[in-house]
Design a protein around this motif. Structure first.
Motif, PDB file in Angstrom:
ATOM      1  N   ALA A  59       0.640  -0.997   0.108  1.00  9.03           N
ATOM      2  CA  ALA A  59      -0.109   0.326   0.419  1.00  9.03           C
ATOM      3  C   ALA A  59       0.817   1.257  -0.272  1.00  9.03           C
ATOM      4  N   ALA A  60       2.304   1.083   0.846  1.00 10.77           N
ATOM      5  CA  ALA A  60       2.670   2.457   0.528  1.00 10.77           C
ATOM      6  C   ALA A  60       4.009   2.603  -0.591  1.00 10.77           C
ATOM      7  N   PHE A  61       3.783   0.922  -1.166  1.00 15.34           N
ATOM      8  CA  PHE A  61       4.733   1.997  -2.578  1.00 15.34           C
ATOM      9  C   PHE A  61       3.560   2.384  -3.646  1.00 15.34           C
ATOM     10  N   ARG A  62       2.349   1.154  -3.600  1.00 14.72           N
ATOM     11  CA  ARG A  62       1.717   1.526  -4.229  1.00 14.72           C
ATOM     12  C   ARG A  62       0.743   3.578  -4.654  1.00 14.72           C
ATOM     13  N   ALA A  63       1.079   3.724  -3.428  1.00 18.27           N
ATOM     14  CA  ALA A  63      -0.022   5.370  -2.797  1.00 18.27           C
ATOM     15  C   ALA A  63       0.975   6.365  -2.953  1.00 18.27           C
ATOM     16  N   CYS A  64       2.486   5.999  -2.818  1.00 19.01           N
ATOM     17  CA  CYS A  64       3.494   6.810  -2.889  1.00 19.01           C
ATOM     18  C   CYS A  64       3.740   7.207  -4.969  1.00 19.01           C
ATOM     19  N   GLU A  65       4.287   6.262  -5.411  1.00 21.45           N
ATOM     20  CA  GLU A  65       3.955   5.798  -6.830  1.00 21.45           C
ATOM     21  C   GLU A  65       2.703   6.852  -7.834  1.00 21.45           C
ATOM     22  N   PHE A  66       1.457   6.637  -7.280  1.00 16.39           N
ATOM     23  CA  PHE A  66       0.045   7.033  -7.320  1.00 16.39           C
ATOM     24  C   PHE A  66       0.514   8.440  -7.485  1.00 16.39           C
ATOM     25  N   LEU A  67       0.699   9.545  -5.507  1.00 15.01           N
ATOM     26  CA  LEU A  67       1.214  10.629  -5.671  1.00 15.01           C
ATOM     27  C   LEU A  67       2.293  11.479  -6.141  1.00 15.01           C
TER      28      LEU A  67
END
Length: 158
Positions: free
Chosen positions: A105-113
């Motif tokens: 979740a942390a990786f995906r959210a950071c990449e999305f942002l």
């Protein structure tokens, strides 16, 4: 915890990351991204950049992205900081940091942002090289990166 800022002052990525440190045991992963000003740009070598924004609207767009990320992934913390004004090569431009119980979740959210920020937040870049200067146009690759989040599910099963 959510922190969002647009600032002229220098950005300290280590200090921003420290805000994400777990103090109550809920965080299992912290992922961050720091964007730096390069010595090359869209039209070759550059020696500086000026970032302009629309006060109020820029912060509102960052808040909307943060809310979208928090709806899509189980985040414990989120920090978004973007510089504006004059920058030199090597200066940090943007910091994106997230905390979550789970690394995915942390990786995906950071990449999305960072992908979404580059196309959905009203910021304008002017690169300088000696006496020459030019505004940087939006890149098709940035648009494609942001669109992929619209075309796929953004909800993690974790």
């Amino acid at each position: 915890m959510r922190q969002i800022r647009v600032q002229h002052e220098p950005l300290d990525p280590l200090a921003e990351q420290a805000v994400l440190n777990d103090t109550d045991g809920r965080v299992g992963a912290v992922v961050s991204f720091t964007g730096l000003m390069r010595t090359f740009g869209a039209e070759g070598a550059v020696d500086g950049m000026v970032l302009e924004h629309y006060p109020g609207m820029t912060e509102q767009a960052l808040e909307a992205l943060a809310a979208q990320a928090e709806r899509a992934w189980p985040l414990t913390d989120l920090v978004l900081v973007h510089r504006v004004g004059r920058l030199a090569p090597g200066d940090p431009i943007v910091f994106v940091g997230v905390g979550s119980a789970h690394h995915a979740a942390a990786f995906r959210a950071c990449e999305f942002l960072i992908d979404a920020l580059k196309t959905r937040v009203p910021l304008w870049k002017k690169e300088t090289s000696g006496a020459d200067e030019h505004w940087v146009e939006a890149r098709a690759s940035d648009e494609a990166a942001a669109r992929r989040w619209d075309e796929t599910t953004t909800r993690d099963p974790e």
